[in-house]
Design a protein around this motif. Structure first.
Motif, short mmCIF file in Angstrom:
data_model
loop_
_atom_site.label_atom_id
_atom_site.label_comp_id
_atom_site.label_asym_id
_atom_site.label_seq_id
_atom_site.Cartn_x
_atom_site.Cartn_y
_atom_site.Cartn_z
N ILE A 165 0.85 -1.19 0.00
CA ILE A 165 0.00 0.00 0.00
C ILE A 165 0.89 1.25 0.00
O ILE A 165 0.64 2.21 -0.73
N HIS A 167 3.96 1.49 -1.13
CA HIS A 167 4.55 1.63 -2.46
C HIS A 167 3.53 2.19 -3.44
O HIS A 167 3.87 3.01 -4.30
N ALA A 168 2.29 1.73 -3.30
CA ALA A 168 1.25 2.22 -4.20
C ALA A 168 1.01 3.72 -3.97
O ALA A 168 0.77 4.47 -4.92
N SER A 170 3.35 5.89 -2.89
CA SER A 170 4.48 6.59 -3.52
C SER A 170 4.33 6.59 -5.03
O SER A 170 4.60 7.60 -5.69
N ALA A 171 3.93 5.44 -5.57
CA ALA A 171 3.80 5.32 -7.03
C ALA A 171 2.76 6.29 -7.55
O ALA A 171 2.97 6.98 -8.55
N VAL A 174 3.96 9.94 -7.79
CA VAL A 174 4.87 10.36 -8.86
C VAL A 174 4.36 10.02 -10.26
O VAL A 174 4.77 10.66 -11.24
N GLN A 175 3.51 9.02 -10.38
CA GLN A 175 3.17 8.56 -11.73
C GLN A 175 1.77 7.96 -11.69
O GLN A 175 1.58 6.75 -11.64
N GLU A 177 -0.73 7.79 -13.87
CA GLU A 177 -1.21 6.93 -14.95
C GLU A 177 -0.53 5.56 -14.90
O GLU A 177 -1.18 4.53 -15.07
N GLY A 178 0.78 5.58 -14.64
CA GLY A 178 1.50 4.32 -14.52
C GLY A 178 0.91 3.46 -13.41
O GLY A 178 0.75 2.25 -13.56
N ALA A 179 0.57 4.10 -12.29
CA ALA A 179 -0.02 3.36 -11.17
C ALA A 179 -1.38 2.78 -11.56
O ALA A 179 -1.67 1.62 -11.27
N THR A 180 -2.18 3.59 -12.23
CA THR A 180 -3.51 3.13 -12.66
C THR A 180 -3.38 1.89 -13.54
O THR A 180 -4.15 0.93 -13.42
N ILE A 184 -3.71 -0.26 -9.72
CA ILE A 184 -3.84 0.45 -8.45
C ILE A 184 -5.05 1.39 -8.55
O ILE A 184 -5.14 2.17 -9.50
N ILE A 189 -6.33 4.90 -3.09
CA ILE A 189 -5.03 5.31 -2.55
C ILE A 189 -5.12 6.75 -2.03
O ILE A 189 -4.58 7.07 -0.97
#
Lengths: 289, 234
Positions: A165, A167-168, A170-171, A174-175, A177-180, A184, A189
């Protein structure tokens, strides 16, 4: 003189710890959803009253009831995010400011209705005596507050660094769309991050409760301080906020020794103006957002 | 099987995708090629649920997934390796990979999949503890591919994986994509590098200004005079 300076450094550092934790919450929330929470001060007050309520009704010390305060404040933050912040997450920032400022007014007035404007305090038997080191004296509740702040910050650190969670979170910060695209749920989040940020405010409030008087509007002073510290540390940089919190605590304390109490606030905002003028990304801020 | 049926997608008032239909059979590799601005990335965003279409359907194994949220689509096994990689730069390579298996089913197999990914992309194991942002462009692309593999995809969609890579790295990367396909994963490759992309694929689609201009066996497309003229400069 040397003694009084050392004394004021210690006092400043101890209070700075509480500021640091509260500001960590502001910075975390900003980092993840790019929203400055102007209800943070009011939420610190809510934390105070949660601790006060358990003290007055059940006779439980704020230190013992801290886990419950954390849980209550996390859920409150989670709910606030889902109901009010999430719908305006893509709105222009001045609208977001109005919303969180409005939240702050609602929370304060809710506390006024529930607890009246009378000042309250928590006195813990055995905690009013200071610990003496020669000429230096250390206020026990402040020392305990500092110790618990360190633990709480460590907890946030481990949560962010060692769990999925975290890491998600932090992700997402910063990013997005990448997380989505990794599955995630960014909305969830956001709510969790807001809950953690509010829990930080709540812990700060609960730890302040035995140190100072409690009233529904007492958080206003902390609101601006938290914001200043978060910007000083670099908005979104939560460890920057911790360092900045300690610095501001010490500066405030030393300034009030050197210039008198009414000047200390001014010194803080003077620093704020200088930061905005010369290093608007803060002490450790790298990039502008 | 993944099917796209008569899809229309707008950005504001601009119609980007205008009636696209396509299908990808299980285990197949298709290439979707087209020039800049043809709507490739928009089409992929719609498949991944980041963008909702005006009309049309996306069907996966008989289920209408058009309106599902992105996490549900990833959970179905439709995973994207996005254009520009979209890594989490401050996190380590391994943390990036692990986040690829964020969802429950993939998380259960995390250890095994990670081993498999490191086997396939041994360079990443050496860099496991480094921040992903400190890697070279080619290595970052490998991290993005590895992260996509970590989701245990049934369909892995690559959006312009060769962008910014040297010809040598491009070859290596296409080789990895071929291995992924050979391992049984369905692959959809979206590229501007038309020749390379079509050489590897079973079938191809050419996207032009939001609609499918040509489709067919990849080898036939490569021989198509019109395509040769407009995309290969022959």
């Amino acid at each position: 003189m040397a003694v009084s300076i050392t004394q004021s450094l210690i006092d400043g550092l101890l209070m700075g710890g509480v500021y640091a934790l509260a500001a960590l919450g502001v910075s975390l929330i900003f980092g993840v959803m790019k929203i400055t929470n102007f209800a943070h001060g009011a939420l610190i007050t809510v934390g105070m009253f949660v601790a006060y309520f358990m003290f007055a009704q059940l006779g439980v010390s704020p230190y013992v009831s801290l886990p419950i305060t954390i849980l209550v404040m996390f859920l409150l933050g989670y709910g606030i995010q889902k109901l009010t912040i999430n719908p305006i997450i893509t709105a222009p920032s001045h609208n977001q400011l109005l919303l969180t400022q409005g939240l702050s007014i609602v929370l304060e007035n809710l506390l006024l209705v529930l607890f009246t404007a009378n000042y309250k305090s928590i006195s813990l038997p055995g905690f009013d005596k200071a610990i003496k080191f020669g000429a230096l004296s250390i206020n026990k509740p402040k020392l305990i507050a500092f110790g618990l702040v360190v633990l709480a910050s460590l907890g946030v650190y481990l949560l962010l660094q060692k769990t999925d969670i975290g890491h998600a979170i932090s992700a997402t910060s910063v990013q997005r769309e990448g997380a989505t695209l990794m599955g995630i749920k960014v909305e969830r989040i956001n709510a969790i991050a807001f809950g953690i940020g509010v829990a930080c405010a709540g812990v700060a409030g609960a730890l302040l409760a035995p140190i100072q008087y409690i009233s529904p509007t007492v958080g206003e002073g902390f609101q601006l301080k938290c914001f200043v510290i978060a910007v000083f540390g670099g908005l979104g940089n939560i460890w920057g906020a911790v360092v900045a919190g300690l610095i501001i605590g010490v500066v405030e304390s030393v300034a009030s020794l050197a210039l008198g109490g009414s000047w200390s606030e001014m010194v803080i905002y003077l620093i704020f103006i200088l930061v905005l003028l010369f290093k608007p990304t803060g002490l450790f801020g790298k990039k502008t957002r | 099987m993944l099917t796209v049926e008569d899809l229309y997608v707008n950005y504001g008032t601009l119609q980007i995708i205008q009636g696209v239909s396509m299908k990808i059979e299980d285990g197949e590799m298709i290439s979707l090629v087209g020039s800049n601005g043809a709507g490739k990335t928009t089409l992929l965003k719609t498949i991944s649920g980041l963008k909702k279409p005006e009309s049309g359907k996306i069907i996966w194994d008989g289920e209408d997934i058009t309106t599902l949220s992105p996490d549900k689509i990833v959970a179905r096994g439709i995973v994207q390796v996005p254009e520009g990689r979209k890594l989490f730069p401050q996190m380590t390579v391994q943390e990036n990979l692990e986040l690829g298996s964020f969802l429950k089913e993939a998380k259960k197999k995390r250890k095994d999949t990670l081993e498999y990914v490191y086997e396939m992309l041994p360079d990443l194991q050496k860099k496991a503890k480094m921040p992903a942002g400190s890697l070279s462009g080619g290595q970052q692309q490998m991290v993005a591919i590895g992260r996509g593999m970590m989701a245990c995809p049934k369909v892995l969609i690559f959006d312009e994986p060769s962008i910014g890579l040297s010809p040598l790295l491009t070859d290596i990367m296409f080789e990895i994509i071929r291995k992924i396909k050979d391992s049984g994963t369905t692959v959809m490759l979206v590229e501007q590098n038309v020749q390379n992309a079509l050489r590897m694929a079973d079938r191809g689609y050419v996207l032009e200004q939001g609609h499918i201009a040509m489709e067919g066996k990849a080898s036939d497309l490569l021989e198509n005079e019109e395509l040769k003229k407009s995309y290969l400069g022959i």
